[in-house]
Enzyme design. Structure first.
Site, PDB file in Angstrom:
ATOM      1  N   ASN A 178       0.841  -1.212   0.000  1.00  0.00           N
ATOM      2  CA  ASN A 178       0.000   0.000   0.000  1.00  0.00           C
ATOM      3  C   ASN A 178       0.874   1.260   0.000  1.00  0.00           C
ATOM      4  O   ASN A 178       0.684   2.177   0.810  1.00  0.00           O
ATOM      5  CB  ASN A 178      -0.937  -0.008   1.207  1.00  0.00           C
ATOM      6  CG  ASN A 178      -2.198   0.799   0.962  1.00  0.00           C
ATOM      7  OD1 ASN A 178      -2.397   1.368  -0.119  1.00  0.00           O
ATOM      8  ND2 ASN A 178      -3.058   0.872   1.963  1.00  0.00           N
ATOM      9  N   HIS A 219      -9.365   3.616   8.427  1.00  0.00           N
ATOM     10  CA  HIS A 219      -9.805   2.291   7.998  1.00  0.00           C
ATOM     11  C   HIS A 219     -11.194   1.945   8.527  1.00  0.00           C
ATOM     12  O   HIS A 219     -11.927   1.188   7.888  1.00  0.00           O
ATOM     13  CB  HIS A 219      -8.810   1.218   8.464  1.00  0.00           C
ATOM     14  CG  HIS A 219      -7.642   1.049   7.546  1.00  0.00           C
ATOM     15  ND1 HIS A 219      -6.461   1.742   7.688  1.00  0.00           N
ATOM     16  CD2 HIS A 219      -7.469   0.254   6.457  1.00  0.00           C
ATOM     17  CE1 HIS A 219      -5.615   1.387   6.737  1.00  0.00           C
ATOM     18  NE2 HIS A 219      -6.205   0.487   5.978  1.00  0.00           N
TER      19      HIS A 219
END
Length: 464
Positions: free
Chosen positions: A315, A351
């Site tokens: 990521n 998240h």
């Protein structure tokens, strides 16, 4: 007509329909890139923006239907903030507050006990884009001497149009799963500047196909092996009845194959960005680079025995965004550790609202601290340095990899199980071994340093 076909396709593949829709949409990015290259490259910027907006909205509607309205609301509000508030701290704070609260409200009202592909998935990507846009616009007010090299590349000197902002947000290569990129990069793409052949479409077909092929291999690995290691198995009596070594081995293999879900999506999506030209990253040592949108360093991901190496390979663009817009902008705190903790807390909240995210990132912080201390100890101790460079290195590497992937999986358990009662059940069954291991290592590391590193040798290492 399309719905029954998708239903049959998902049944034949053994995958949920939302996942099939997502993969088809990522693959459609290649078709969109080909249309842009062959029919729109020499068109006006207005036409290119419109194409990106329409194609992105179509992909969003295909996956999320009327829930696409959430993204349009946030894009419009962000544009109005840029226009009405200007390059002010108030605009930046307002943008951050509105976009994060909207995302968190979405998490709250759509939360379930498992990972679902829903409108909040692309919206978390969009949230970072819009917050980053406000910060880049704010940086545009500063003199070049006040900006870092990164900020100089991304700072916006003029007010973007609504069409430009929409094209940037809905660009087919990054709308659904990323990667993160700046409006300046998008503007250069639309202007035809991101190419290895000035004035012509880039020679990016082969690099794009290589990424697609690699992503497809990762997708196959995930499809073949992940069904043997489902998240749901953790919560069964059968898992709890297994020997301790089996429970740990399951965590290791579950993490290894489960992460291919993210790897495959990111690498395949990167290929469409490369095909369009957005992945072009200039020339290094006489070779054209196509890694501007790389979200994965797959070779590093597969071979590194270090937790820091996995974080550096995974990521990438999101981590770079967090470093540029959170960690480095917290310099005024005067404490790197505090900045690091704040950045990880932001990423945990970004998240979602589940406790598992906070636990996962707090575990990451502890592991990285211990790993850095261990690396410094090996570097400063002649005995450990000699051992690390001896014929035993292959064995040490295997042991490192086993520890690395076991505790990588250990950290990911709460990330994937979300709720307190679920991850606590799993951690209890393996006696919180990850916390015990790294907290013990953290506590004894100073004593190991005293025993293995003499002050004279340490000072000599520093001088070198």
């Amino acid at each position: 007509m399309a719905a029954p076909l998708l239903e049959k396709l998902s049944e034949s593949l053994g995958s949920p329909e939302p996942a099939v829709r997502l993969i088809l949409s990522i693959l459609t990015g290649y078709l969109c890139a080909l249309v842009y290259r062959h029919f729109l490259f020499y068109k006006s910027t207005t036409v290119i923006h419109l194409f990106h907006v329409v194609s992105g909205l179509a992909l969003g509607a295909f996956n999320f239907g009327s829930q696409l309205c959430h993204s349009t609301v946030c894009v419009l509000v962000q544009f109005l903030m840029l226009r009405l508030m200007g390059r002010t701290v108030t605009a930046v704070l307002s943008s951050f507050t509105f976009q994060m609260l909207y995302l968190l409200a979405g998490y709250y009202y759509t939360a379930t006990e498992k990972y679902d592909i829903k409108w909040t998935m692309p919206h978390c990507v969009l949230t970072l884009k819009l917050i980053g846009l406000s910060l880049d616009y704010y940086d545009g007010r500063k003199d070049a001497s006040q900006l870092s090299s990164e900020q100089k590349k991304s700072a916006l000197r003029s007010v973007p149009s609504l069409l430009e902002v929409c094209g940037f947000c809905y660009f087919y290569g990054g709308f659904l799963v990323g990667p993160q990129f700046t409006l300046r990069s998008y503007q250069r793409l639309v202007a035809g500047e991101l190419t290895d052949c000035p004035g012509k479409p880039p020679n990016s077909l082969i690099p794009a196909l290589k990424r697609f092929g690699l992503g497809f291999v990762c997708l196959v690995l995930y499809a073949v092996f992940s069904p043997y290691y489902p998240d749901s198995y953790y919560l069964t009596d059968e898992y709890e009845a297994q020997p301790f070594w089996y429970r740990c081995a399951f965590i290791l293999l579950w993490a290894k194959f489960g992460l291919y879900k993210y790897v495959s999506c990111w690498v395949i999506a990167e290929g469409s960005c490369i095909l369009s030209g957005l992945g072009y990253n200039g020339v290094v040592d006489g070779k054209h680079q196509w890694d501007a949108c790389a979200n994965m360093k797959v070779w590093l991901f597969e071979t590194t025995p270090l937790f820091g190496g996995t974080i550096a390979s995974f990521n990438i663009n999101t981590n770079a965004w967090a470093a540029r817009h959170v960690f480095k902008r917290l310099r005024f705190l005067g404490n790197k550790t505090l900045s690091h903790v704040t950045t990880l807390f932001f990423l945990a909240i970004w998240h979602g609202l589940h406790s598992g995210y906070v636990l996962c990132f707090s575990m990451e912080f502890l592991i990285i601290i211990v790993e850095r201390q261990a690396q410094a100890l090996v570097r400063d101790s002649p005995a450990l340095t000699k051992l690390a460079n001896s014929w035993l290195y292959p064995l040490i590497y295997v042991v490192q990899q086993l520890i690395h992937w076991l505790f990588m999986g250990y950290s990911l358990v709460p990330f994937c199980l979300f709720a307190y009662d679920r991850w606590l059940k799993v951690y209890s069954s393996i006696y919180f071994c990850g916390h015990v291991f790294f907290l013990t290592a953290f506590l004894i590391m100073p004593y190991l340093r005293k025993a293995l590193v003499h002050k004279k040798e340490h000072s000599q290492k520093k001088e070198e």
